[in-house]
Design an enzyme around this catalytic site. Structure first.
Site, mmCIF file in Angstrom:
data_model
loop_
_atom_site.group_PDB
_atom_site.id
_atom_site.type_symbol
_atom_site.label_atom_id
_atom_site.label_comp_id
_atom_site.label_asym_id
_atom_site.label_seq_id
_atom_site.Cartn_x
_atom_site.Cartn_y
_atom_site.Cartn_z
ATOM 1 N N THR A 1 -49.607 -17.700 -33.757
ATOM 2 C CA THR A 1 -50.917 -17.424 -34.350
ATOM 3 C C THR A 1 -50.887 -17.563 -35.861
ATOM 4 O OG1 THR A 1 -52.553 -15.674 -34.723
ATOM 5 C CG2 THR A 1 -50.297 -14.963 -34.352
ATOM 6 N N TYR B 1 -50.442 -7.331 -34.363
ATOM 7 C CA TYR B 1 -50.539 -8.562 -33.572
ATOM 8 C C TYR B 1 -49.765 -9.687 -34.246
ATOM 9 C CZ TYR B 1 -52.550 -12.908 -31.817
ATOM 10 O OH TYR B 1 -52.706 -14.179 -31.323
#
Length: 332
Positions: free
Chosen positions: A119, A143
């Protein structure tokens, strides 16, 4: 000869599109998914499916033995940034620890190729935008940190074992399969375009705009939106590259190099859907950065990949068409 590819999280949003792209490319596909957020119906009937967790080494061993797995595409994990701030241990379990267990199974079974769903959140709030792959990795939420930890693990494992990998750093993924075979179906999704097309079809009364005081031209967060089918095609191209060059590993941004603000995206949904969305200004969410946009150059150099849907209105149109069909499904 086609590869035998195990797709983890293949019943989810991005994973299901990768399954379609692999099948369209003539590869043999096997899916493992625990169906915590995915849907069994999202996996084509002719694709071998196993329900379970990637941490289950016994199950992975049995799948490899039965299916002759050559490569793994790893999509399984948790992806909601604000939730990672309030429940970090969930993210370190589902993203980092589970991938560690999966990598142990991969090494034990002699699988040579691994493609990882990373990501742009690994960059945090970069000082300069757009970002390239050498931009410092300074995640600002669990995250992003959970994904960065996995990237570090992959590099170490590849140095110690006969394994090469591609870590693909996604920017904001949106849209749906142009043929209507797959799309984003999770209830309560937090992706902006998904929320906006739901509102356009009357499933939501309004769209929340989280923060209007960001350091961007209109004060709302800016993101690089990539069509999910282009992203899936990038995974297939990455697999081809890894198999052709076993001594090479890759870390690549997956974006178009063009950013759109929250308000620009909502304007696009208004335009494509022929509606006027009700925008409700709300406080910032934890863990959100001002702007994340890719340079988008290295992936074009390293992979045999050319985006086909690099247009915001096209992305919105495909998402809207999927959402209309989803409203008619009785089993979602």
């Amino acid at each position: 000869m086609p590869a035998n590819v195990l797709v983890t999280g293949g019943a989810g949003y991005i994973g299901s599109h990768a399954v379609l792209a692999l099948r369209d490319a003539g590869q043999v596909v096997t899916v493992i998914d625990d169906l915590s957020t995915g849907f069994r119906w999202a996996v084509p009937e002719d694709v071998a499916f196993y329900q379970g967790n990637v941490s289950d080494g016994v199950l992975i061993d049995s799948i490899v033995a039965a299916r002759g797995i050559d490569a793994v595409m790893h999509f399984a994990g948790s992806i909601i940034v604000p939730e990672s701030v309030t429940d970090p241990l969930k993210y370190y379990r589902n993203n980092t620890a589970a991938t560690r267990d999966l990598l142990e199974s991969v090494v034990r079974n002699g699988i040579r190729h691994f493609i990882f769903s990373s990501t742009a959140a690994v960059y945090g709030s970069p000082e300069r935008v757009p970002v390239d792959e050498s931009t410092p990795r300074l995640p600002i939420n669990p995250y992003g940190t959970s994904k960065l930890m996995t990237e570090l693990m992959l590099a170490d494992v590849a140095a110690a074992h006969p394994l090469n990998y591609a870590a693909l750093r996604y920017f904001n993924v949106a849209g749906a399969d142009p043929q209507g075979r797959a799309g984003q179906s999770t209830a309560g999704a937090t992706h902006l375009i998904k929320i906006a097309v739901e509102a356009a079809l009357g499933k939501r009364a309004s769209v929340a705009v989280y923060g209007t005081d960001y350091a961007t031209p209109d004060g709302t967060g800016v993101r690089d939106y990539i069509h999910v089918s282009d992203l899936a095609a990038a995974h297939v191209a990455a697999l081809d590259r890894l198999m052709a060059d076993p001594d090479t590993s890759l870390t690549l941004n997956c974006g178009y190099g063009r950013g759109f603000s929250v308000l620009e995206v909502l304007d696009a949904v208004d335009r494509v859907a022929g509606v006027k969305l009700d925008r409700v200004v709300s406080p910032r969410r934890g863990g959100d950065s001002d702007a994340l946009v890719a340079t988008g150059e290295l992936i074009l150099q390293q992979l045999d990949w050319v985006p086909r849907y690099a247009d915001l209105d096209t992305i919105v149109g495909h998402a809207l068409a999927w959402e209309r069909g989803l409203a008619q499904r009785s089993n979602v």
